[in-house]
Design an enzyme around this catalytic site. Structure first.
Site, PDB file in Angstrom:
ATOM      1  CG  HIS A 142      -7.666   6.678  10.091  1.00 36.42           C
ATOM      2  ND1 HIS A 142      -7.960   5.381  10.445  1.00 36.42           N
ATOM      3  CD2 HIS A 142      -6.385   6.653   9.633  1.00 36.42           C
ATOM      4  CE1 HIS A 142      -6.893   4.621  10.222  1.00 36.42           C
ATOM      5  NE2 HIS A 142      -5.937   5.358   9.719  1.00 36.42           N
ATOM      6  CD  GLN A 187      -6.991   4.272   5.206  1.00 36.05           C
ATOM      7  OE1 GLN A 187      -7.625   5.277   5.435  1.00 36.05           O
ATOM      8  NE2 GLN A 187      -7.465   3.267   4.475  1.00 36.05           N
ATOM      9  CB  CYS A 193      -1.992   7.639   8.256  1.00 32.78           C
ATOM     10  SG  CYS A 193      -2.624   6.248   9.212  1.00 32.78           S
ATOM     11  CB  THR A 228      -0.913  -0.006   1.254  1.00 36.17           C
ATOM     12  OG1 THR A 228      -1.673  -1.214   1.219  1.00 36.17           O
ATOM     13  CG2 THR A 228      -1.843   1.186   1.273  1.00 36.17           C
ATOM     14  CG  HIS A 264      -3.663   6.306  17.359  1.00 35.12           C
ATOM     15  ND1 HIS A 264      -4.425   5.519  18.203  1.00 35.12           N
ATOM     16  CD2 HIS A 264      -3.399   5.560  16.279  1.00 35.12           C
ATOM     17  CE1 HIS A 264      -4.622   4.341  17.638  1.00 35.12           C
ATOM     18  NE2 HIS A 264      -4.002   4.339  16.466  1.00 35.12           N
TER      19      HIS A 264
END
Ligand code: NAD
Length: 335
Positions: free
Chosen positions: A221, A300, A141, A13, A195
């Protein structure tokens, strides 16, 4: 000026997007990408003209599948000045001795923890700190998105504290192993989640905590950001500060969900419907005394890609000014 020779280890990805973004720049080039298996992604990488490298034990499988491999991953590293490790979280750490042995610079992604490189990067926050470095970690991200909003507000108004609730996509769209789920999962149950605090790997002085929920979606997100500033401000101040950042996009005009943001990206012809910017609902920006709130959506799969390019430029010392690198990267990828 000779172009920087970049290897991309792990063409998934993030890796495929990093390769394309590097290729779009005029001061760096991709000398190879690595694939573990000769699958459809390897075939496309070959069609796109990338030289493919693989673990020595898998070279035979590539030959059998009719996808030419140029050599082993170690051979790819011999051709490179800098490797961008885009392997799944945890594997990058195991690769570090290989990069040290090759004597080249290395970038890791947010799935690895801060000590792997000793320096965590966000272009809008600490570009200059990456100048000439051997090792750099690009934050995840979510951390990238938070740094992009906290830094400019902190510079102008001073940030007293940040509290964030993250609704996280359960899996990436192509991930058939993790999703879809039919649940809302506190992730993790123990608070705070990692996070928000990961922002401190870039901005150590920021008081920040977060809570995260995994939800049944794959697209983006969504953060609910609450920030307290040291100085009085208005909604107009916040719009001006955030609006001055090239990697922040205000959304409105009937866009009421992440699905419509993705549709917007498709309509404007973004590759892989990537949205490299933070998407903030302009209408959601609210200020009460010194507290501000807004909704922020994060694609993301792509938000960290321009940061990888800027980190390469800083590590190679091709550009000392972060603002100039950001502008150059943006222009080349079409942001
Ligand atoms: P991915 O699973 O999509 O891709 C990883 C690729 O690495 C795959 O092609 C896999 O075959 C390959 N690979 C596995 N082991 C390898 C090895 N030993 N050597 C070479 N290649 C190997 O993963 P991803 O989502 O691209 O994540 C990569 C990194 O980026 C992780 O650190 C992740 O935390 C981080 N990240 C991911 C996202 C996201 O939303 N996907 C966002 C930001 C950061």
């Amino acid at each position: 000026m000779a172009k920087a020779k970049i290897a991309v280890n792990g063409y998934g990805t993030i890796g495929k997007r990093v390769a394309d973004a590097v290729r779009a720049q005029d001061d760096m080039e991709v000398v190879g990408v690595s694939k573990t298996k000769p699958n459809y992604e390897a075939s496309i990488a070959h069609q796109m003209g990338y030289d493919i490298y693989a673990p020595a034990e898998n070279l035979g499988a590539f030959e059998k599948a009719g996808i030419p491999a140029a050599g082993t991953i170690e051979e790819m590293l011999e051709k490179a000045e800098l490797v961008v490790d885009c392997t799944p979280g945890g594997i990058g750490e195991k690769n570090k001795p290989m990069y040290e042995k090759a004597g080249i610079k290395a970038i890791w992604q947010g799935g690895e923890s801060h000590p792997i490189a000793g320096f965590s990067f966000n272009a809008a926050s600490n570009y200059e700190g990456a100048l000439g470095r051997q090792f750099v970690r690009i934050v995840s991200c979510n951390t990238t998105a938070l740094c992009r909003v906290i830094s400019p507000i902190d510079r102008e108004l001073g940030v007293k504290k940040v509290r964030v609730v993250l609704a996280r996509r359960a899996a990436d769209p192509n991930d058939v192993k993790k999703g879809p789920i039919n649940a809302i999962v506190p992730d993790p149950i123990r608070l705070p989640s990692h996070h928000g605090p990961d922002v401190r790997s870039v901005l150590p002085h920021i008081d920040i905590t977060s809570a995260a929920l995994k939800i049944p979606t794959t697209l983006m997100h969504l953060h609910t950001v609450n920030m307290e500033t040291n100085t009085d401000c208005t909604v107009a101040d916040i719009k001006r500060i955030l609006g001055s950042q090239s990697r922040i996009l205000f959304v409105g005009q009937g866009i009421s969900s992440t699905a419509e943001i993705i549709e917007y990206a498709r309509d404007i012809g973004r590759p892989r419907y990537d949205i490299w910017e933070n998407c903030i609902w302009e209408e959601s920006i609210t200020v009460h005394e010194k507290e501000l709130y807004f909704f922020l959506a994060v694609h993301q799969e792509s938000i960290t890609i321009p940061e990888n390019v800027d980190a390469i430029r800083a590590m190679m010392e091709f550009e000392n000014d972060g603002a100039k690198s950001i502008e150059k990267t943006n222009k080349a990828i079409g942001l």
